[in-house]
Enzyme design. Structure first.
Site, PDB file in Angstrom:
ATOM      1  N   GLU A 206       0.852  -1.185   0.000  1.00 16.32           N
ATOM      2  CA  GLU A 206       0.000   0.000   0.000  1.00 16.32           C
ATOM      3  C   GLU A 206       0.880   1.224   0.000  1.00 16.32           C
ATOM      4  O   GLU A 206       1.976   1.203   0.541  1.00 16.32           O
ATOM      5  CB  GLU A 206      -0.863   0.041   1.283  1.00 16.32           C
ATOM      6  CG  GLU A 206      -2.240  -0.495   1.131  1.00 16.32           C
ATOM      7  CD  GLU A 206      -3.050  -0.452   2.426  1.00 16.32           C
ATOM      8  OE1 GLU A 206      -2.642   0.211   3.398  1.00 16.32           O
ATOM      9  OE2 GLU A 206      -4.103  -1.097   2.441  1.00 16.32           O
ATOM     10  N   LYS A 207       0.372   2.281  -0.584  1.00  8.86           N
ATOM     11  CA  LYS A 207       0.994   3.584  -0.436  1.00  8.86           C
ATOM     12  C   LYS A 207       1.030   3.886   1.067  1.00  8.86           C
ATOM     13  O   LYS A 207       0.025   3.708   1.757  1.00  8.86           O
ATOM     14  CB  LYS A 207       0.098   4.607  -1.161  1.00  8.86           C
ATOM     15  CG  LYS A 207       0.708   5.941  -1.321  1.00  8.86           C
ATOM     16  CD  LYS A 207       1.536   6.036  -2.581  1.00  8.86           C
ATOM     17  CE  LYS A 207       2.326   7.338  -2.541  1.00  8.86           C
ATOM     18  NZ  LYS A 207       3.573   7.255  -3.303  1.00  8.86           N
ATOM     19  N   ARG A 297     -16.548  -7.529  15.464  1.00  8.29           N
ATOM     20  CA  ARG A 297     -16.807  -7.809  16.883  1.00  8.29           C
ATOM     21  C   ARG A 297     -17.285  -6.539  17.577  1.00  8.29           C
ATOM     22  O   ARG A 297     -17.206  -5.450  17.014  1.00  8.29           O
ATOM     23  CB  ARG A 297     -15.508  -8.253  17.557  1.00  8.29           C
ATOM     24  CG  ARG A 297     -14.445  -7.168  17.530  1.00  8.29           C
ATOM     25  CD  ARG A 297     -13.250  -7.448  18.418  1.00  8.29           C
ATOM     26  NE  ARG A 297     -12.355  -6.314  18.504  1.00  8.29           N
ATOM     27  CZ  ARG A 297     -11.448  -5.973  17.593  1.00  8.29           C
ATOM     28  NH1 ARG A 297     -11.301  -6.698  16.500  1.00  8.29           N
ATOM     29  NH2 ARG A 297     -10.682  -4.929  17.758  1.00  8.29           N
TER      30      ARG A 297
HETATM   31  C1  MV4 Z   1      -1.313   2.180   7.561  1.00  6.74           C
HETATM   32  C2  MV4 Z   1      -0.589   3.302   7.988  1.00  6.74           C
HETATM   33  C3  MV4 Z   1      -0.090   4.147   7.011  1.00  6.74           C
HETATM   34  N1  MV4 Z   1      -0.297   3.880   5.704  1.00  6.74           N
HETATM   35  N2  MV4 Z   1      -1.485   1.959   6.240  1.00  6.74           N
HETATM   36  C4  MV4 Z   1      -1.724   0.113  11.835  1.00  6.74           C
HETATM   37  C5  MV4 Z   1      -2.770  -0.809  12.348  1.00  6.74           C
HETATM   38  C6  MV4 Z   1      -3.473  -1.327  11.155  1.00  6.74           C
HETATM   39  N3  MV4 Z   1      -4.873  -1.556  11.449  1.00  6.74           N
HETATM   40  C7  MV4 Z   1      -3.254  -0.311  10.105  1.00  6.74           C
HETATM   41  N4  MV4 Z   1      -2.183   0.521  10.554  1.00  6.74           N
HETATM   42  C8  MV4 Z   1      -1.656   1.482   9.766  1.00  6.74           C
HETATM   43  N5  MV4 Z   1      -1.826   1.298   8.430  1.00  6.74           N
HETATM   44  C9  MV4 Z   1      -0.978   2.795   5.344  1.00  6.74           C
HETATM   45  N6  MV4 Z   1      -1.155   2.557   4.047  1.00  6.74           N
HETATM   46  C10 MV4 Z   1      -0.439   3.520   9.350  1.00  6.74           C
HETATM   47  C11 MV4 Z   1      -0.970   2.607  10.251  1.00  6.74           C
HETATM   48  C12 MV4 Z   1      -0.763   2.918  11.651  1.00  6.74           C
HETATM   49  C13 MV4 Z   1      -1.829   3.075  12.553  1.00  6.74           C
HETATM   50  C14 MV4 Z   1      -3.151   2.909  12.158  1.00  6.74           C
HETATM   51  C15 MV4 Z   1      -4.184   3.052  13.048  1.00  6.74           C
HETATM   52  C16 MV4 Z   1      -3.898   3.361  14.374  1.00  6.74           C
HETATM   53  C17 MV4 Z   1      -2.633   3.523  14.783  1.00  6.74           C
HETATM   54  C18 MV4 Z   1      -1.566   3.377  13.899  1.00  6.74           C
HETATM   55  C19 MV4 Z   1      -0.263   3.542  14.336  1.00  6.74           C
HETATM   56  C20 MV4 Z   1       0.764   3.403  13.463  1.00  6.74           C
HETATM   57  C21 MV4 Z   1       0.521   3.077  12.120  1.00  6.74           C
END
Ligand code: MV4
Length: 453
Positions: A206-207, A297
């Site tokens: 993913e980007k 959930r």
């Molecule tokens: C991401 C992202 C940045 N870019 N996807 C972390 C948990 C997972 N559910 C998805 N996550 C992330 N995906 C892309 N393309 C950054 C995160 C992320 C994050 C997301 C939700 C809550 C906290 C987070 C902490 C660090 C990174």
């Protein structure tokens, strides 16, 4: 799921422990439904055991042998004549195999169908399905098979990128890639990890969105094709993917973006044929939002949505699982005021948040108008190292965000227990921070503003 037979359940087995088991038991009692508790040997004296109508020991302390023991749970349901099982969160709540066993045993699983759970567990499949229906997702690849494919996809998307395991979730099985030289090594590392952790090596790119907020939408669907949302929750205040503070509404969203996110969540639930309560997760940057996954959930933080809606989400789950119609439309749901939740975990901030164990002595607990304390703790309770560290959820509801922050400050001061360390002081510190108060924060809040934590 079985069709509606016009009768509510008479008895439900609660396949969980801690605050959520108590919460489900109390929701059932208010509906005139009897409850069956299950417990591990170390939880014999727990509140959920004392407050249920019946309780059965299902095995030793390690969760594998008790709360995750499907055979023990199903035979208990049979012996106790429970017509339904509520899984709470964690443990078996998102295990498609468990859901299928329930379906085949004619015990109603209070949650989505097992087919939905299989699908929601595969991020790539989910992304594809919702994207086809017009829900925005992060630009990315399909399942990556060869190194040639990997390289061409990476060049097409442009760096920085993030590898994700299709079967992953909650921050597990991810790797950020800044440039081409890192690509191959990280590809194989994530694949290996995904195979080991989830039994599925499917990986995609993913980007990478470096600065984003985590916003999620509570949805609720019946078996008759009706889907509603209960507004959004802002969940960016987290430490290593463990949420600490959640709130509803999400600050700093325009009316247009908020409504578009709600609509996208409902659309996602509709295209997946989702039933029961669920959460659609989004990443939100300055101008865009992207759906990332769906959680099949009830979630820890559901009370902040409940407080604004004024309904009991556990009871709604039970009603729709019995086949009842929602009985109200989106326009009947009024989102009132502002709610904030602090997770009070048994963790020691001075030991890098290692689980803190010991015997609790309660000195004082929060209360008062608009203050909700969802917890299984009592004076003399032993906190053991066997399960997750959540001790209590402190939730406040007030007219607006500043009033809710002030109320939470007061409530946190009244949470005084001895014998173990908790995350309460850290929550208090976050609440005082100008960048929290202004609503100007993202998932990097802690590392940027409280780097010691
Ligand atoms: C991401 C992202 C940045 N870019 N996807 C972390 C948990 C997972 N559910 C998805 N996550 C992330 N995906 C892309 N393309 C950054 C995160 C992320 C994050 C997301 C939700 C809550 C906290 C987070 C902490 C660090 C990174």
């Amino acid at each position: 799921m079985r069709p509606y037979n016009g009768r509510m359940f008479k008895k439900i087995l609660v396949a969980n422990r801690g605050e959520i088991a108590l919460r489900v038991i109390e929701a059932c009692r208010e509906m005139g439904i009897r409850t069956v508790a299950v417990f591990s040997e170390t939880d014999r004296n727990s509140l959920h055991v004392r407050l249920a109508d019946e309780a059965y020991c299902i095995g030793p302390a390690p969760a594998r042998q008790s709360y995750l023991n499907i055979a023990a749970l199903m035979s208990t349901a049979e012996i106790a004549h429970a017509e339904a099982i509520h899984p709470g969160y964690g443990f078996l709540a998102e295990d498609p195999h468990f859901v299928e066993v329930c379906e085949e045993s004619k015990v109603v699983f209070v949650g989505p169908r097992h087919e939905t759970m299989i699908q929601s567990g595969k991020k790539l499949e989910c992304k594809k399905a919702v994207s086809a229906a017009g829900v925005p997702i992060v630009p990315g690849s399909g399942a990556l098979k060869t190194e040639e494919e990997l390289l061409s996809e990476a060049r097409k998307l442009g760096f920085p990128l993030i590898f994700k395991a299709s079967a992953g979730g909650g921050g597990r099985g991810m790797r950020v890639v800044q440039n081409e030289p890192e690509l191959l090594e990280k590809f194989h590392a994530v694949k290996r990890e995904a195979e080991a952790a989830f039994g599925d090596p499917t990986v995609f790119l993913e980007k990478y969105i470096p600065v984003a907020r985590h916003v999620e939408v509570q949805i609720l669907a019946d078996m008759h094709g009706h889907v509603v949302h209960w507004g959004e929750r802002e969940c960016s205040i987290q430490r290593r993917y463990q949420k600490l503070i959640e709130e509803s509404s999400a600050p700093a969203l325009t009316k247009e973006m908020r409504e578009a996110i709600w609509a996208a969540a409902v659309k996602a639930a509709e295209v997946l044929g989702y039933q029961n309560a669920g959460t659609v997760e989004f990443l939100v940057d300055e101008s865009n939002f992207y759906m990332i996954e769906i959680n099949a959930r009830i979630q820890v933080e559901h009370p902040v949505s409940e407080m604004r809606v004024g309904k009991n989400l556990i009871q709604e789950q039970i009603r729709v699982a019995a086949g009842e119609k929602l009985g109200y439309a989106q326009k009947d749901i009024k989102l009132k005021g502002h709610a904030i939740e602090c997770r009070l975990n048994a963790e020691d901030p001075s030991k890098n948040f290692a689980p803190s164990t010991g015997r609790i002595e309660i000195k004082s607990l929060p209360g008062g108008n608009g203050v909700r304390f969802d917890s299984h703790i009592f004076s003399g309770m032993d906190v053991t190292p066997f399960y997750d560290s959540l001790l209590a959820k402190l939730v406040v509801h007030a007219e607006d965000r500043p009033m809710a922050i002030a109320k939470m400050g007061n409530a946190l001061k009244r949470f005084q227990i001895e014998g173990i360390k908790t995350t309460a002081p850290l929550c208090y510190e976050i609440l005082q921070h100008p960048n929290f108060i202004s609503g100007n924060f993202n998932t990097r809040f802690l590392e940027k503003n409280l780097p010691g934590a």
